[in-house]
Design a protein around this motif. Structure first.
Motif, PDB file in Angstrom:
ATOM      1  N   ARG A 273       0.833  -1.209   0.000  1.00 32.47           N
ATOM      2  CA  ARG A 273       0.000   0.000   0.000  1.00 32.47           C
ATOM      3  C   ARG A 273       0.866   1.256   0.000  1.00 32.47           C
ATOM      4  NH1 ARG A 273      -4.564   0.485   4.526  1.00 32.47           N
ATOM      5  NH2 ARG A 273      -4.758  -1.707   3.900  1.00 32.47           N
TER       6      ARG A 273
ATOM      7  N   ARG B 264       3.492   6.341  -5.555  1.00 33.91           N
ATOM      8  CA  ARG B 264       3.299   6.644  -6.974  1.00 33.91           C
ATOM      9  C   ARG B 264       2.563   7.967  -7.168  1.00 33.91           C
ATOM     10  NH1 ARG B 264       0.419   1.598  -9.520  1.00 33.91           N
ATOM     11  NH2 ARG B 264       0.832   2.764 -11.447  1.00 33.91           N
TER      12      ARG B 264
ATOM     13  N   GLU C 180       3.883   1.549  -1.197  1.00 40.93           N
ATOM     14  CA  GLU C 180       4.479   1.686  -2.521  1.00 40.93           C
ATOM     15  C   GLU C 180       3.493   2.298  -3.508  1.00 40.93           C
ATOM     16  OE1 GLU C 180       5.841  -2.165  -3.593  1.00 40.93           O
ATOM     17  OE2 GLU C 180       7.384  -2.251  -2.024  1.00 40.93           O
ATOM     18  N   ASP C 181       2.233   1.930  -3.368  1.00 39.89           N
ATOM     19  CA  ASP C 181       1.229   2.503  -4.260  1.00 39.89           C
ATOM     20  C   ASP C 181       1.038   3.997  -3.985  1.00 39.89           C
ATOM     21  OD1 ASP C 181      -0.863   2.154  -6.314  1.00 39.89           O
ATOM     22  OD2 ASP C 181      -2.224   2.671  -4.679  1.00 39.89           O
ATOM     23  N   TYR C 182       1.022   4.385  -2.693  1.00 39.52           N
ATOM     24  CA  TYR C 182       0.903   5.809  -2.363  1.00 39.52           C
ATOM     25  C   TYR C 182       2.106   6.592  -2.880  1.00 39.52           C
ATOM     26  CZ  TYR C 182      -3.252   5.548   0.601  1.00 39.52           C
ATOM     27  OH  TYR C 182      -4.544   5.411   1.057  1.00 39.52           O
TER      28      TYR C 182
END
Length: 283
Positions: free
Chosen positions: A267, A273, A269-271
């Motif tokens: 999660r 982005r 890592e996604d943020y």
């Protein structure tokens, strides 16, 4: 108070983790109101602990029945100290495959059942200015997995309202715990699992996840489950309940911390982005 005898009410007590929780509490000298859709499955437990255990029939999806059950539980032993919302089941299927009935039934049990129990017991706990509400969530309440989206949604919702609840009831000395178990040798993946009607379009996905496109899967595999015993989870829960303080989220099982870390890392890592989040982290 830590060390004092407690009265537990545990939903879904006839098997799996619920049964292990009831057994452990009774073995420790506590009293238990054990509920199940079929209380006949609890007769052996009552025979061993006739003075300390009562069984009540309960379908947690019926709100009026839940409130009546709480009153009967209080009447049985004079009080309730720990309420464990354990009743629930898994549902396998992609989002497209689920019928309205599939989805509503999943939420009625896993989410609303726990919500009704919580609402029903709170006036009693507030009046006594003490108590502990234990919500059995899952590592699936932290992240999600393809074909478990409905189950994940029910547990994410459980976690959401329970986190708010913990802050709301703290002034009355009431604790809330979200239990996030990893893998245990119960029938959760077998007898307690339900399946949506499969669509051929998702056969490849199911094969990649489960080694077969067929659902329900082969129930004979349950005999080879090498996960930890549910008694381990029960022991850890009792230790947590008997402490004065503890985390809101209680991880049970050796694999649970690794699963949660993997989910939270993903999660984050996604943020990262998101440019705005990158800028915030870089400060």
């Amino acid at each position: 108070m830590p060390g004092a005898s407690k009265v537990w009410l545990i939903t879904g007590s006839s098997r799996g983790l619920g049964r292990a929780f009831a057994e452990a509490a009774l073995a420790a000298g506590d009293r238990v109101v054990a509920t199940a859709r079929d209380p006949g499955r609890l007769q052996e437990l009552i025979a061993r602990y006739p003075e300390h255990c009562v069984a009540l029939p309960l379908d947690v999806t019926h709100r009026d029945a839940v409130f009546q059950c709480i009153e009967k539980g209080i009447a049985a032993f004079g009080q309730l100290d720990v309420v464990v919302n354990n009743a629930g089941y898994g549902l396998v299927g992609t989002i497209e495959e689920h019928s309205e009935a599939d989805l509503r039934a999943q939420m009625e049990t896993n989410l609303f059942g726990a919500l009704w129990m919580t609402q029903a017991v709170l006036p009693h706990l507030r009046a006594r200015r003490t108590g502990h509400i234990v919500q059995i969530s899952s590592v699936g309440g932290v992240g999600s997995m393809p074909t478990f989206g409905a189950y994940n949604a029910s547990k994410w919702a459980l976690e959401g309202f329970s986190e708010a609840l913990a802050a709301e009831v703290a002034p009355w000395g009431i604790r809330v715990t979200l239990v996030e178990p990893g893998s245990f040798a119960t029938d959760w993946s077998w007898g307690s699992m339900r399946f949506a009607a499969p669509m051929p379009a998702y056969d490849e996905l199911r094969t990649s996840l489960f080694g077969t496109s067929q659902v329900p899967w082969d129930l004979s595999h349950q005999a080879h489950d090498t996960s930890a015993s549910p008694e381990v989870a029960a022991r850890e829960l009792l230790e947590h309940v008997n402490r004065e303080t503890g985390p809101l989220r209680l991880l049970l099982g050796e694999d649970a911390p690794v699963q949660v870390r993997t989910l939270l890392d993903g999660r984050r890592e996604d943020y990262l982005r998101n440019p705005r989040f990158q800028a915030l982290v870089a400060r």
